[in-house]
Scaffold this active site. Structure first.
Site, PDB file in Angstrom:
ATOM      1  N   GLU A  56       0.808  -1.220   0.000  1.00 33.04           N
ATOM      2  CA  GLU A  56       0.000   0.000   0.000  1.00 33.04           C
ATOM      3  C   GLU A  56       0.842   1.270   0.000  1.00 33.04           C
ATOM      4  O   GLU A  56       0.357   2.360   0.312  1.00 33.04           O
ATOM      5  CB  GLU A  56      -0.942  -0.022   1.202  1.00 33.04           C
ATOM      6  CG  GLU A  56      -1.881  -1.212   1.223  1.00 33.04           C
ATOM      7  CD  GLU A  56      -3.117  -1.052   0.347  1.00 33.04           C
ATOM      8  OE1 GLU A  56      -3.702   0.040   0.354  1.00 33.04           O
ATOM      9  OE2 GLU A  56      -3.501  -2.024  -0.334  1.00 33.04           O
TER      10      GLU A  56
ATOM     11  N   HIS B 137      -4.552   1.691   7.384  1.00 25.79           N
ATOM     12  CA  HIS B 137      -3.144   1.962   7.100  1.00 25.79           C
ATOM     13  C   HIS B 137      -2.480   2.505   8.372  1.00 25.79           C
ATOM     14  O   HIS B 137      -3.144   3.107   9.213  1.00 25.79           O
ATOM     15  CB  HIS B 137      -2.979   3.018   5.995  1.00 25.79           C
ATOM     16  CG  HIS B 137      -3.373   2.559   4.636  1.00 25.79           C
ATOM     17  ND1 HIS B 137      -4.107   3.337   3.769  1.00 25.79           N
ATOM     18  CD2 HIS B 137      -3.134   1.397   3.978  1.00 25.79           C
ATOM     19  CE1 HIS B 137      -4.304   2.678   2.645  1.00 25.79           C
ATOM     20  NE2 HIS B 137      -3.722   1.495   2.756  1.00 25.79           N
TER      21      HIS B 137
ATOM     22  N   CYS C  98      -2.923  11.365   3.628  1.00 27.84           N
ATOM     23  CA  CYS C  98      -3.272  10.523   2.478  1.00 27.84           C
ATOM     24  C   CYS C  98      -3.021  11.249   1.160  1.00 27.84           C
ATOM     25  O   CYS C  98      -2.698  10.632   0.148  1.00 27.84           O
ATOM     26  CB  CYS C  98      -4.744  10.125   2.540  1.00 27.84           C
ATOM     27  SG  CYS C  98      -5.133   8.865   3.767  1.00 27.84           S
TER      28      CYS C  98
END
Length: 448
Positions: A174, A250, A371
């Site tokens: 990721e 995450h 993000c």
């Protein structure tokens, strides 16, 4: 030679919508099917970029993807003209059309993992595009991501690019959302910190029971090998499976690091003390002095952290040695989180200031300030080798604002995604964008 951490923020794409596609992401799921505002989303992101630029931070921009992804729909058996493909998908498999329209590439913390030249064996900046194979709508991003990064960081003397890892569950990757770097100065050797949710091949490591662990230990180790990192310059840590099951999909939802500082929640990791000791020891060997700032669960619960995105913040170094925390408006709206932040900044510690940004459009889809940015540490020579078209300036901000105002819709529902005209609008906008950012041909419709 001076060195900088440059934040390359994702530009929100024209198809920004609330598809509710990200299982395990509380905000994404809870706002599913609401009407979104792509224009407002893009302008909110640009406002953050400009504000950081005005504060003196180096700021860049990363282009969005072509959506809907008609080629992806063709691979799933839909045929005919582009318009027919979209209409057939809308009629027979609306969830697949929604996935092919996702603007999730805006969260470029997931675009790639980046290792600066001070850490790598060949002295180049290394990029590995993330395969994002845990979610279909994100797994289709990495080919375009690789082309865009290649156009931004094209000089092979300074930059090395690696293809995404094998797109299988064992190598779920990721990107930088599970990676940070500690260093005394951005141009000096540092310690790269890889956080994983599970091990694919070693059953001794626990796994979450409700939501998927998207990053594997095996993927993190593979990226470290590709980048030529030394064992002395790497620390691996496991995320607490219990917090993954509470919506911490995450690591950047429960911890953020910068310079010599790790800002994290008490429940973020397994074997926390062992991990902190290893970070401290390894950073000391390259001249750094590791500092940790732990947020106790008694002050801020995991639920508070997830709902406010306290840790999905940008921790930025000021010239006086103190740090600034960039947080979303939702932190101010949460009484416990805001009270904690007031105490933090007045305590005389390294984090002295908090600035709040309105990123509601992104936040409702599950992504905060951290993000939206990919961090790239560059020395002066490397920064000069970056495609100058993607470095934020006042004229570029004005051009991109006008571009958004011209091309973006101000409302988007699931039904709008079935409009074949949306594809034409998106392609027209992106064709112009590649000229503004001087990227060349990076999108499938330009190449084919």
């Amino acid at each position: 030679m001076k060195s900088y951490e440059v934040n390359f923020d994702g530009l929100v794409g024209p198809t920004h919508n609330y598809g509710g596609l990200s299982y395990g992401n509380v905000a994404s799921q809870s706002n599913s099917q609401q009407c979104s505002n792509p224009k407002e989303a893009a302008l909110q992101g640009l406002a953050k970029m400009k504000a950081l630029m005005n504060m003196g931070f180096k700021q860049g921009v990363l282009a969005p993807q072509e959506r809907p992804d008609v080629a992806a729909l063709r691979r799933l058996g839909f045929a005919g003209s582009d318009a027919q493909v979209i209409q057939q998908a809308a009629k027979e498999a609306m969830p697949l059309l929604v996935a092919s329209c996702s603007a999730s590439s805006m969260w470029v913390a997931n675009a790639a993992t980046v290792s600066p030249s001070a850490d790598t064996a060949d002295g180049r900046v290394h990029f590995t595009a993330a395969n994002l194979n845990c979610k279909y709508h994100r797994s289709i991003e990495h080919p375009t991501t690789s082309r865009v990064l290649g156009a931004m960081f094209a000089n092979q003397q300074h930059f090395a690019h690696h293809a995404a890892l094998p797109a299988v569950a064992q190598f779920g990757d990721e990107g930088a959302a599970n990676h940070t770097r500690f260093c005394r100065a951005y141009g000096e050797a540092g310690v790269e910190f890889f956080v994983f949710g599970r091990s694919a091949f070693d059953s001794r490591f626990p796994s979450p029971q409700k939501y998927p662990a998207r990053q594997t230990l095996e993927a993190s180790r593979a990226v470290a090998r590709l980048h030529g990192l030394s064992e002395e310059g790497v620390v691996y840590a496991q995320q607490n499976p219990a917090v993954i099951d509470q919506g911490v999909f995450h690591n950047d939802v429960i911890a953020v690091g910068n310079g010599e500082v790790l800002f994290y929640h008490e429940d973020a990791f397994l074997e926390t003390e062992k991990m902190l000791a290893e970070l401290s020891d390894k950073l000391a060997k390259v001249g750094g002095k590791f500092q940790s700032v732990c947020v106790p669960r008694s002050a801020v619960t995991v639920d508070d952290a997830v709902r406010s995105y306290l840790f999905n913040s940008q921790l930025l170094s000021r010239s006086d040695g103190t740090m600034l925390l960039i947080v979303p408006e939702e932190c101010r709206s949460n009484e416990r989180v805001w009270q904690y932040l007031q105490g933090l900044t007045s305590s005389g510690g390294v984090i002295r200031e908090v600035q709040v940004f309105d990123l509601k459009q992104s936040m409702q889809n599950g992504g905060g300030p951290a993000c939206l940015r990919l961090r790239v540490a560059l020395n002066e020579t490397e920064l000069a080798a970056v495609n100058p078209g993607v470095i934020m300036t006042a004229p570029l901000y004005d051009s991109l604002t006008q571009w958004v105002e011209t091309h973006y819709r101000d409302r988007m529902t699931e039904n709008d995604l079935a409009d074949p005209q949306l594809l034409l609008e998106c392609r027209s906008a992106l064709d112009e964008l590649t000229q503004i950012l001087k990227l060349g041909s990076v999108y499938p419709f330009q190449i084919n």
